[in-house]
Design a protein around this motif. Structure first.
Motif, PDB file in Angstrom:
ATOM      1  N   GLY A  11       0.785  -1.232   0.000  1.00  0.00           N
ATOM      2  CA  GLY A  11       0.000   0.000   0.000  1.00  0.00           C
ATOM      3  C   GLY A  11       0.811   1.273   0.000  1.00  0.00           C
ATOM      4  O   GLY A  11       0.395   2.283  -0.566  1.00  0.00           O
ATOM      5  N   SER A  29       2.284  -2.292   4.615  1.00  0.00           N
ATOM      6  CA  SER A  29       0.914  -2.792   4.585  1.00  0.00           C
ATOM      7  C   SER A  29       0.656  -3.443   3.230  1.00  0.00           C
ATOM      8  O   SER A  29       1.198  -3.028   2.208  1.00  0.00           O
ATOM      9  CB  SER A  29      -0.083  -1.660   4.824  1.00  0.00           C
ATOM     10  N   ALA A  31      -2.531  -4.855   0.708  1.00  0.00           N
ATOM     11  CA  ALA A  31      -3.963  -4.887   0.402  1.00  0.00           C
ATOM     12  C   ALA A  31      -4.256  -6.164  -0.370  1.00  0.00           C
ATOM     13  O   ALA A  31      -3.616  -6.453  -1.378  1.00  0.00           O
ATOM     14  CB  ALA A  31      -4.365  -3.682  -0.431  1.00  0.00           C
ATOM     15  N   TRP A  42      -6.777  -5.158   4.541  1.00  0.00           N
ATOM     16  CA  TRP A  42      -5.418  -4.655   4.770  1.00  0.00           C
ATOM     17  C   TRP A  42      -4.743  -5.443   5.878  1.00  0.00           C
ATOM     18  O   TRP A  42      -5.348  -5.703   6.921  1.00  0.00           O
ATOM     19  CB  TRP A  42      -5.446  -3.180   5.127  1.00  0.00           C
ATOM     20  N   TYR A  43      -3.479  -5.781   5.652  1.00  0.00           N
ATOM     21  CA  TYR A  43      -2.658  -6.476   6.642  1.00  0.00           C
ATOM     22  C   TYR A  43      -1.404  -5.647   6.901  1.00  0.00           C
ATOM     23  O   TYR A  43      -0.789  -5.136   5.965  1.00  0.00           O
ATOM     24  CB  TYR A  43      -2.226  -7.852   6.129  1.00  0.00           C
ATOM     25  N   ASP A  44      -1.026  -5.518   8.167  1.00  0.00           N
ATOM     26  CA  ASP A  44       0.245  -4.904   8.537  1.00  0.00           C
ATOM     27  C   ASP A  44       1.277  -6.022   8.602  1.00  0.00           C
ATOM     28  O   ASP A  44       1.116  -6.981   9.354  1.00  0.00           O
ATOM     29  CB  ASP A  44       0.147  -4.207   9.894  1.00  0.00           C
ATOM     30  N   SER A  46       5.315  -7.333   9.074  1.00  0.00           N
ATOM     31  CA  SER A  46       6.637  -7.050   9.632  1.00  0.00           C
ATOM     32  C   SER A  46       7.591  -8.153   9.205  1.00  0.00           C
ATOM     33  O   SER A  46       7.268  -9.333   9.305  1.00  0.00           O
ATOM     34  CB  SER A  46       6.586  -6.994  11.152  1.00  0.00           C
ATOM     35  N   TYR A  81      -6.998  -4.732  13.982  1.00  0.00           N
ATOM     36  CA  TYR A  81      -5.918  -4.655  13.009  1.00  0.00           C
ATOM     37  C   TYR A  81      -5.364  -6.052  12.781  1.00  0.00           C
ATOM     38  O   TYR A  81      -5.094  -6.782  13.725  1.00  0.00           O
ATOM     39  CB  TYR A  81      -4.812  -3.714  13.502  1.00  0.00           C
ATOM     40  N   GLN A  83      -2.393  -8.453  11.575  1.00  0.00           N
ATOM     41  CA  GLN A  83      -0.942  -8.369  11.515  1.00  0.00           C
ATOM     42  C   GLN A  83      -0.349  -9.699  11.072  1.00  0.00           C
ATOM     43  O   GLN A  83      -0.850 -10.760  11.437  1.00  0.00           O
ATOM     44  CB  GLN A  83      -0.366  -8.003  12.878  1.00  0.00           C
TER      45      GLN A  83
END
Length: 131
Positions: A11, A29, A31, A42-44, A46, A81, A83
């Motif tokens: 994103g 992020s 999409a 949406w995914y965060d 790491s 959220y 993750q």
């Protein structure tokens, strides 16, 4: 522990940070589109360690990729959220095939070209190819 595989587009340009101990963390992020008439999920994401350092110059806004990793959720101000702590990231191409999707990709290419110039080419290959 829940394992998830997602495929989507980045994103915005990723952010490379460091832990207090100095370990790299790449955050971005992704999409995931569920169809034309629905909003994307949406995914965060790491990515940690050496993988974070190697992916940083390759990923930019719009990059298409697949992520495998550990899935978790967190709640903040009444919102949930999603993750993913990535164990594997595979690049699928960029949003604009054939064009550079970010300045980071240009930098990665330039460093590869400078290596080729310094070492006299890639693996000493000639320009004369038998086909």
């Amino acid at each position: 522990m829940q394992i998830i595989t997602i495929a989507g587009n980045v994103g915005k340009d990723p952010v490379l940070r460091r832990t207090q101990g100095g370990d790299p963390i790449l955050g971005f992020s992704v999409a995931v589109s569920n169809g034309r008439d629905t909003k994307p999920t949406w995914y965060d994401v790491s990515v940690f360690g050496k993988q974070a350092m190697s992916l940083d110059p390759l990923i930019g806004k719009g990059t298409s990729l697949t992520v495998n990793g550990r899935f978790s959720t967190r709640e903040h101000d009444g919102k949930t959220y999603l993750q993913v702590s990535a164990t594997e990231v595979k690049l699928q191409g960029s949003r604009n095939e054939g064009q550079q999707s970010s300045q980071k990709e240009n930098q990665a290419q330039q460093s590869g070209q400078s290596y080729a110039q310094q070492s006299g080419g890639y693996g000493g290959m000639d320009d004369d190819l038998p086909f």
